[in-house]
Scaffold this active site. Structure first.
Site, PDB file in Angstrom:
ATOM      1  N   ARG A 145       4.619  -0.462   2.794  1.00 13.63           N
ATOM      2  CA  ARG A 145       3.920   0.805   3.085  1.00 13.63           C
ATOM      3  C   ARG A 145       3.186   0.758   4.416  1.00 13.63           C
ATOM      4  O   ARG A 145       2.988   1.797   5.054  1.00 13.63           O
ATOM      5  CB  ARG A 145       2.964   1.133   1.936  1.00 13.63           C
ATOM      6  CG  ARG A 145       3.693   1.665   0.712  1.00 13.63           C
ATOM      7  CD  ARG A 145       2.742   1.866  -0.436  1.00 13.63           C
ATOM      8  NE  ARG A 145       2.739   0.763  -1.371  1.00 13.63           N
ATOM      9  CZ  ARG A 145       1.754   0.484  -2.211  1.00 13.63           C
ATOM     10  NH1 ARG A 145       0.675   1.224  -2.223  1.00 13.63           N
ATOM     11  NH2 ARG A 145       1.866  -0.523  -3.051  1.00 13.63           N
ATOM     12  N   GLU A 184      -4.006  -7.091  -5.776  1.00 14.32           N
ATOM     13  CA  GLU A 184      -4.610  -6.571  -7.009  1.00 14.32           C
ATOM     14  C   GLU A 184      -3.757  -6.882  -8.233  1.00 14.32           C
ATOM     15  O   GLU A 184      -4.276  -7.124  -9.304  1.00 14.32           O
ATOM     16  CB  GLU A 184      -4.854  -5.051  -6.900  1.00 14.32           C
ATOM     17  CG  GLU A 184      -5.732  -4.521  -8.022  1.00 14.32           C
ATOM     18  CD  GLU A 184      -5.888  -3.009  -8.020  1.00 14.32           C
ATOM     19  OE1 GLU A 184      -5.294  -2.331  -7.176  1.00 14.32           O
ATOM     20  OE2 GLU A 184      -6.621  -2.521  -8.899  1.00 14.32           O
TER      21      GLU A 184
HETATM   22  O1  LIG Z   1      -5.780  -5.335  -0.770  1.00 20.40           O
HETATM   23  P1  LIG Z   1      -4.683  -5.876  -1.641  1.00 20.40           P
HETATM   24  O2  LIG Z   1      -5.160  -6.230  -3.024  1.00 20.40           O
HETATM   25  O3  LIG Z   1      -3.947  -6.981  -0.995  1.00 20.40           O
HETATM   26  O4  LIG Z   1      -3.636  -4.693  -1.894  1.00 20.40           O
HETATM   27  C1  LIG Z   1      -3.198  -3.818  -0.895  1.00 20.40           C
HETATM   28  C2  LIG Z   1      -1.740  -3.971  -0.605  1.00 20.40           C
HETATM   29  O5  LIG Z   1      -0.963  -3.648  -1.771  1.00 20.40           O
HETATM   30  C3  LIG Z   1       0.075  -2.737  -1.413  1.00 20.40           C
HETATM   31  O6  LIG Z   1       1.231  -3.389  -0.997  1.00 20.40           O
HETATM   32  P2  LIG Z   1       2.280  -4.086  -1.986  1.00 20.40           P
HETATM   33  O7  LIG Z   1       2.137  -5.573  -1.854  1.00 20.40           O
HETATM   34  O8  LIG Z   1       2.197  -3.498  -3.337  1.00 20.40           O
HETATM   35  O9  LIG Z   1       3.673  -3.798  -1.319  1.00 20.40           O
HETATM   36  P3  LIG Z   1       4.513  -2.514  -0.852  1.00 20.40           P
HETATM   37  O10 LIG Z   1       3.866  -2.043   0.417  1.00 20.40           O
HETATM   38  O11 LIG Z   1       5.844  -3.118  -0.606  1.00 20.40           O
HETATM   39  O12 LIG Z   1       4.504  -1.470  -1.932  1.00 20.40           O
HETATM   40  C4  LIG Z   1      -0.536  -1.963  -0.267  1.00 20.40           C
HETATM   41  O13 LIG Z   1       0.456  -1.325   0.522  1.00 20.40           O
HETATM   42  C5  LIG Z   1      -1.301  -3.009   0.489  1.00 20.40           C
HETATM   43  O14 LIG Z   1      -0.500  -3.686   1.436  1.00 20.40           O
HETATM   44  N1  LIG Z   2      -4.375   0.455  -7.072  1.00 15.62           N
HETATM   45  C1  LIG Z   2      -3.417   0.411  -6.133  1.00 15.62           C
HETATM   46  N2  LIG Z   2      -2.681   1.527  -5.880  1.00 15.62           N
HETATM   47  C2  LIG Z   2      -1.703   1.494  -4.929  1.00 15.62           C
HETATM   48  N3  LIG Z   2      -1.410   0.422  -4.207  1.00 15.62           N
HETATM   49  C3  LIG Z   2      -2.111  -0.696  -4.420  1.00 15.62           C
HETATM   50  N4  LIG Z   2      -2.072  -1.922  -3.847  1.00 15.62           N
HETATM   51  C4  LIG Z   2      -3.008  -2.702  -4.437  1.00 15.62           C
HETATM   52  N5  LIG Z   2      -3.677  -2.014  -5.385  1.00 15.62           N
HETATM   53  C5  LIG Z   2      -3.137  -0.751  -5.388  1.00 15.62           C
END
Ligand SMILES: O=P(O)(O)OC[C@H]1O[C@H](OP(=O)(O)OP(=O)(O)O)[C@H](O)[C@@H]1O
Ligand SMILES: Nc1ncnc2[nH]cnc12
Length: 176
Positions: free
Chosen positions: A59, A96
């Site tokens: 993302r 998370e």
């Molecule tokens: O602060 P944090 O607890 O590290 O969480 C935030 C991260 O989680 C999500 O990515 P995700 O790893 O789910 O991957 P994606 O972008 O491929 O959906 C979001 O896009 C952030 O990069």
């Molecule tokens: N609660 C949440 N919603 C969407 N993206 C996330 N990445 C980590 N925590 C998330």
């Protein structure tokens, strides 16, 4: 558009990807042209002055690449494990809802280059801290990070601040 109007474009899905997680889904924000454009514009202003923009797969690529192009700056992709064909540096981290690994091409960074991080969402800060560590290992100066969404109860902003990263967030979700 105001931050409240933009916030209303983010969809919340309970119990995804695990029970107890309130997933803040940007699909609906991306699907609204003026909302997506306003979010990119806000992020670009938040990181203006940086020499390059880094974004984390997946993302973070959506917003980071758009911001970099808007500012006419290079975009540095920080990838999930095993995707890059070149020699990489990598960092394992916790987020998370799980564990993951980020990697990057260290030659993508010029020594002392001022790099700002852009991502859609800041939760525990695990992802952004790992990206900061990687970029600094590669020789970058990381002083600023900007996110569309903050989940302040999870403490990511404070963790980044403790690593001398100035955090900007467009909207927050706290108990709503
Ligand atoms: O602060 P944090 O607890 O590290 O969480 C935030 C991260 O989680 C999500 O990515 P995700 O790893 O789910 O991957 P994606 O972008 O491929 O959906 C979001 O896009 C952030 O990069
Ligand atoms: N609660 C949440 N919603 C969407 N993206 C996330 N990445 C980590 N925590 C998330």
């Amino acid at each position: 558009m105001t931050p409240d109007e933009l916030k209303a474009l983010v969809r919340t899905i309970p119990d995804f990807p695990k029970t107890g997680i309130q997933f803040r889904d940007i699909t609906t924000l991306l699907g609204h042209g003026p909302g997506f454009a306003a979010s990119v514009e806000w992020l670009a202003e938040a990181v203006e002055g940086a020499e390059a923009i880094a974004g984390m797969e997946a993302r973070g690529f959506i917003f980071g690449a758009a911001v970099a192009a808007r500012l006419r700056r290079p975009f540095l992709p920080i990838r999930k494990a095993g995707k890059l064909p070149c020699a990489v540096i990598g960092v394992d981290y916790e987020l998370e809802y799980g564990l993951d690994r980020l990697e990057m091409d260290p030659s993508a960074v010029a020594q002392g280059q001022q790099v700002a991080i852009v991502d859609d969402l800041l939760a525990t800060g695990g992802t952004a801290l790992a990206a900061t560590e990687l970029l600094r290992l590669a020789g970058a100066e990381v002083r600023r990070a900007a996110f569309v969404i903050d989940l302040p109860e999870l403490g990511g902003s404070a963790k980044l601040a403790s690593q001398a990263v100035d955090v900007r967030t467009l909207m927050g979700f706290e108990g709503d």
